[in-house]
Design a protein around this motif. Structure first.
Motif, PDB file in Angstrom:
ATOM      1  N   ASN A 215       0.834  -1.196   0.000  1.00 54.45           N
ATOM      2  CA  ASN A 215       0.000   0.000   0.000  1.00 54.45           C
ATOM      3  C   ASN A 215       0.881   1.264   0.000  1.00 54.45           C
ATOM      4  O   ASN A 215       1.254   1.774   1.057  1.00 54.45           O
ATOM      5  N   ASP A 266       4.105   4.445   3.421  1.00 56.00           N
ATOM      6  CA  ASP A 266       3.586   3.071   3.439  1.00 56.00           C
ATOM      7  C   ASP A 266       2.317   3.066   4.277  1.00 56.00           C
ATOM      8  O   ASP A 266       2.346   3.314   5.487  1.00 56.00           O
ATOM      9  N   GLY A 267       1.191   2.806   3.599  1.00 59.09           N
ATOM     10  CA  GLY A 267      -0.102   2.878   4.277  1.00 59.09           C
ATOM     11  C   GLY A 267      -0.285   1.851   5.371  1.00 59.09           C
ATOM     12  O   GLY A 267      -1.167   2.006   6.226  1.00 59.09           O
ATOM     13  N   LYS A 268       0.502   0.790   5.382  1.00 61.67           N
ATOM     14  CA  LYS A 268       0.355  -0.260   6.380  1.00 61.67           C
ATOM     15  C   LYS A 268       1.412  -0.183   7.486  1.00 61.67           C
ATOM     16  O   LYS A 268       1.316  -0.922   8.466  1.00 61.67           O
ATOM     17  N   THR A 282      10.559  -0.477   5.046  1.00 58.83           N
ATOM     18  CA  THR A 282       9.129  -0.718   4.804  1.00 58.83           C
ATOM     19  C   THR A 282       8.922  -1.456   3.484  1.00 58.83           C
ATOM     20  O   THR A 282       9.777  -1.446   2.588  1.00 58.83           O
TER      21      THR A 282
END
Length: 350
Positions: A215, A266-268, A282
């Motif tokens: 993500n 990084d969305g997560k 990441t």
């Protein structure tokens, strides 16, 4: 009284008698004629042989060489080896060394300067022989057949534009005319805008990563000159100009102002490593490092390249240069865009 028939002949001298005895057709005269003919014949044969035999001479002392300068110049070409080969093993080889400042047969043999053709620079501003030159010389991409002004690393409208601490945008307050908002996830409150070509590539890249469970979010993109003024001044006020220069560009010297650069998150992974060196660990950073070139993006500031780029490593900062160029940079293992263009590094401002 002596009769007529008894009249005495005048006495002949010795020379007269000899001439009479050696004249034709007396035997002695015939013999002399034959001997003379034989001598003439042998002389003719000897003369013919002397004209065919090579002559060994030293060019530096031969009377046929003149040291008097002549205004005209002659092109001296090497002889064909086949035409100068000896007729037999017994034939002597003539060897001569001709100095350029001597004259042969009254004509000056001047040295010939080699003709050099300047290299054709397909990408203006980059160095001759640079990898980018070789790429464009061998490819048939649309850009190579399109607007030649875009093949210029100092043209802000080109996706090849080089912006660093020694190469500012011209004009300094340049703003792209084709900014659009890419349809990608946003991880900050900053509005996302990129040039149309880069925006389309970002959409494809973010989508491919998402399909693999990564993500990627857009943290920062285009920044105007005025925005960069405020941002840099803030860093300089907080930690000093010297420290600010290692992480933030002066206005007019920022890749973000081209509309071709993005910062990602990084969305997560949360925001703990946003804009920090730990972001390299990441999934988003590792994915773009491995696949970003397939969409035209380079991780612009790699670890160990600070002396060339002038910035600390930023695993979140991506720069769009086009698919073929990005893939070529990665395939060649060249760590910086400056080196790919064959240009000096920019560790500091001029």
């Amino acid at each position: 009284m002596v009769g007529f028939h008894q009249t005495r002949r005048p006495r002949q001298t010795t020379g007269a008698r000899l001439r009479r005895e050696l004249s034709w057709p007396r035997p002695a005269g015939v013999l002399i004629s034959l001997i003379g003919a034989a001598l003439v014949f042998n002389g003719a044969l000897a003369l013919a042989d002397s004209t065919d035999a090579p002559v060994t001479s030293d060019a530096t002392s031969s009377p046929s060489l003149s040291t008097t300068p002549v205004t005209s110049q002659a092109l001296v070409t090497p002889a064909d080896p086949a035409s100068t080969a000896p007729a037999s093993a017994a034939t002597a080889t003539a060897t001569a060394t001709v100095s350029p400042d001597l004259t042969v047969s009254g004509v000056t043999a001047a040295p010939i300067a080699p003709v050099t053709t300047p290299p054709v620079l397909l990408v203006k501003g980059s160095a001759a022989g640079a990898p980018v030159q070789e790429l464009f010389a061998s490819r048939t991409a649309t850009a190579a057949a399109g607007d030649k002004t875009l093949l210029d690393v100092f043209n802000p409208k080109s996706t090849l534009v080089l912006v660093n601490k020694r190469n500012a945008l011209k004009p300094l307050a340049y703003a792209p005319a084709d900014l659009v908002t890419p349809a990608v996830p946003v991880g900050s409150g900053e509005p996302g805008r990129l040039r149309a070509e880069a925006a389309s590539a970002a959409e494809r890249m973010f989508g491919a990563a998402a399909a693999q469970g990564v993500n990627i979010t857009l943290m920062s993109s285009y920044r105007s000159y005025d925005t960069q003024v405020g941002l840099y001044n803030g860093y300089a006020a907080e930690k000093g100009a010297e420290a600010a220069d290692t992480t933030s560009a002066h206005p007019g010297f920022s890749e973000h102002q081209t509309g071709l650069a993005i910062d990602i998150g990084d969305g997560k992974a949360g925001n703990a490593c946003d804009f920090r060196s730990c972001f390299a660990e990441t999934a988003a950073a590792q994915w773009v490092a491995a696949h970003g070139a397939n969409y035209g993006f380079l991780v612009r500031y790699l670890p160990g390249s600070e002396s060339v780029t002038g910035y600390w490593a930023e695993p979140w900062h991506l720069r769009y240069v086009g698919v073929e160029v990005a893939q070529d940079v990665v395939a060649l293992g060249i760590p910086t865009y400056e080196e790919y263009l064959g240009l000096p590094g920019a560790p500091g401002y001029k």
